[in-house]
Design a protein around this motif. Structure first.
Motif, mmCIF file in Angstrom:
data_model
loop_
_atom_site.group_PDB
_atom_site.id
_atom_site.type_symbol
_atom_site.label_atom_id
_atom_site.label_comp_id
_atom_site.label_asym_id
_atom_site.label_seq_id
_atom_site.Cartn_x
_atom_site.Cartn_y
_atom_site.Cartn_z
ATOM 1 N N ILE A 1 -5.014 -11.907 -0.567
ATOM 2 C CA ILE A 1 -4.339 -12.050 -1.141
ATOM 3 C C ILE A 1 -3.440 -10.492 -1.776
ATOM 4 N N PHE A 2 -4.198 -9.243 -1.569
ATOM 5 C CA PHE A 2 -3.401 -7.999 -1.820
ATOM 6 C C PHE A 2 -2.623 -7.553 -0.600
ATOM 7 N N PRO B 1 12.845 -0.657 -7.946
ATOM 8 C CA PRO B 1 12.294 -0.864 -8.516
ATOM 9 C C PRO B 1 10.772 -0.584 -8.952
ATOM 10 N N LEU B 2 10.873 -0.131 -10.288
ATOM 11 C CA LEU B 2 9.494 0.096 -10.493
ATOM 12 C C LEU B 2 8.401 -0.989 -11.287
ATOM 13 N N VAL B 3 7.411 -1.351 -10.859
ATOM 14 C CA VAL B 3 7.245 -2.076 -11.420
ATOM 15 C C VAL B 3 5.503 -1.970 -12.506
ATOM 16 N N MET C 1 4.137 -6.679 -6.545
ATOM 17 C CA MET C 1 3.520 -4.918 -6.651
ATOM 18 C C MET C 1 3.892 -4.442 -5.054
ATOM 19 N N ALA C 2 4.245 -5.009 -3.935
ATOM 20 C CA ALA C 2 4.753 -4.908 -2.445
ATOM 21 C C ALA C 2 6.248 -4.821 -2.755
ATOM 22 N N ALA D 1 -3.295 -1.901 -2.110
ATOM 23 C CA ALA D 1 -3.474 -2.556 -1.176
ATOM 24 C C ALA D 1 -2.246 -3.496 -0.849
ATOM 25 N N CYS D 2 -1.145 -3.498 -1.548
ATOM 26 C CA CYS D 2 0.137 -4.101 -1.130
ATOM 27 C C CYS D 2 0.876 -2.926 -0.414
ATOM 28 N N GLY D 3 0.285 -1.471 -0.283
ATOM 29 C CA GLY D 3 1.262 -0.286 0.397
ATOM 30 C C GLY D 3 2.372 0.069 -0.199
#
Length: 368
Positions: free
Chosen positions: A169-170, A190-192, A263-264, A287-289
């Motif tokens: 998934i990630f 974007p800041l998330v 996240m990506a 994991a999403c970079g």
């Protein structure tokens, strides 16, 4: 594959009709065990509502379901695995006392750092559960040390084992495509933040830090994605955002596949928690970079150490603003944090974690 085990998982957090991400890390582990051919039953609280009446109703239902399971199938289980020491461990203890079922307890952080400190009765129950368990699992180093030193649990009985990241998934994906799919305008950085919208997650400090960052870089925009457990706190957040004229969007909690997209899409993922047993969400962002800025607390201080992320001081909006600004303006640093993040993810792959968990479950047939 090792011989199939019959496992009962008890948890006071688990996804349900009202919230698909409530305790999703427990469900992920359950599904990973099932994919290995093990039989896993779950009795859990799947309602995140926090009102006094709701809490009483959901915990009463949970206890009743546990007693029914004990009566109907209790002797069939090889292992009972409780997520969160108190109150879940109390229910797991029933199976150990009645059927001598092997008892494994995972401490996630709040059960030791907050719950056990509420009063002496809960602390005593926490200590009893930890001492009665055949295996105690701590998801972070600080948590492991607290269990050993504060509750007198032998070091050899406390394993360090986080929940692991699901890399199916990630995983990395195009930032441009991720942003387009979420409707984020071109040119926006974007800041998330993803997590429960509660004070303990550092939301106040994040909004204050973001105000400082936004003045230096107007292209930055903050997205808060998560479950508002306390409506009154959400209203206060909205009021502050309006008063300060901050460019902030608040999104309800989303399924994991969409979490991975957020996240990506992020330029930087931020986790300003006051305490954090491990910080799995930070690992998922890696994991999403995406580079991570997080507070120097709990598992995060180890997870983000040595340029695997940028550590800032907890409850300190200036430190948080400086850390965010540093990562935002330095493309080389972002690349370094991203590459190091992938190394960290490799260490905490979910499949490796399941291998270790099954070792802790042990050869139950020989023991019983």
């Amino acid at each position: 594959m090792s011989q199939s085990k019959r496992i009962l998982v008890l948890s006071n957090m688990y996804p349900g009709p009202k919230q698909a991400t409530f305790g999703i890390f427990v469900k992920n582990q359950v599904e990973a065990l099932r994919s290995r051919g093990h039989i896993v039953d779950v009795v859990a609280v799947d309602n995140p509502s926090m009102g006094k009446k709701q809490v009483l109703l959901k915990y009463s239902k949970w206890m009743w379901q546990t007693f029914r399971t004990l009566a109907a199938k209790g002797r069939t289980y090889d292992v009972v695995h409780a997520h969160y020491v108190f109150p879940t461990g109390m229910l797991a203890l029933l199976f150990k006392k009645v059927f001598k079922t092997r008892m494994v307890v995972t401490a996630h952080g709040g059960d030791i750092e907050r719950m056990a400190k509420k009063n002496e009765r809960i602390r005593n129950w926490t200590k009893k559960i930890l001492h009665e368990a055949d295996e105690v699992i701590a998801v972070g180093q600080d948590l492991q040390q607290a269990i050993i030193s504060d509750f007198g649990i032998p070091k050899e009985n406390v394993s360090l084992l986080n929940m692991g990241v699901n890399r199916t998934i990630f995983q990395p994906q195009s930032k441009k495509e991720a942003r387009e799919s979420l409707g984020i305008a071109s040119g926006v950085r974007p800041l998330v933040f993803i997590g429960n919208l509660i004070p303990e997650k550092g939301i106040w400090e994040l909004l204050s830090a973001y105000e400082q960052v936004q003045k230096k870089d107007p292209a930055v925009k903050l997205y808060l994605v998560g479950n508002p457990k306390k409506p009154s706190f959400l209203e206060t957040i909205h009021t502050l955002i309006d008063e300060k004229k901050l460019a902030v969007e608040i999104k309800e909690a989303v399924p994991q596949q969409e979490v991975a997209v957020w996240m990506a899409a992020a330029e930087v993922f931020v986790l300003p928690s006051h305490l954090e047993g491990f910080g799995l969400v930070a690992l998922e962002a890696m994991a999403c970079g995406t580079p991570v800025v997080g507070t120097n607390v709990g598992g995060l201080r180890y997870l983000l150490a040595e340029d695997h992320g940028r550590l800032v001081e907890a409850k300190d909006s200036t430190s948080l603003a400086d850390g965010l600004h540093e990562v935002l303006v330095d493309a080389k640093l972002r690349q370094t944090l991203t590459e190091n993040g992938f190394e960290r993810v490799e260490q905490y792959d979910q499949e490796r974690i399941i291998d270790k968990l099954l070792e802790l479950y042990g050869n139950v047939e020989e023991e019983r």
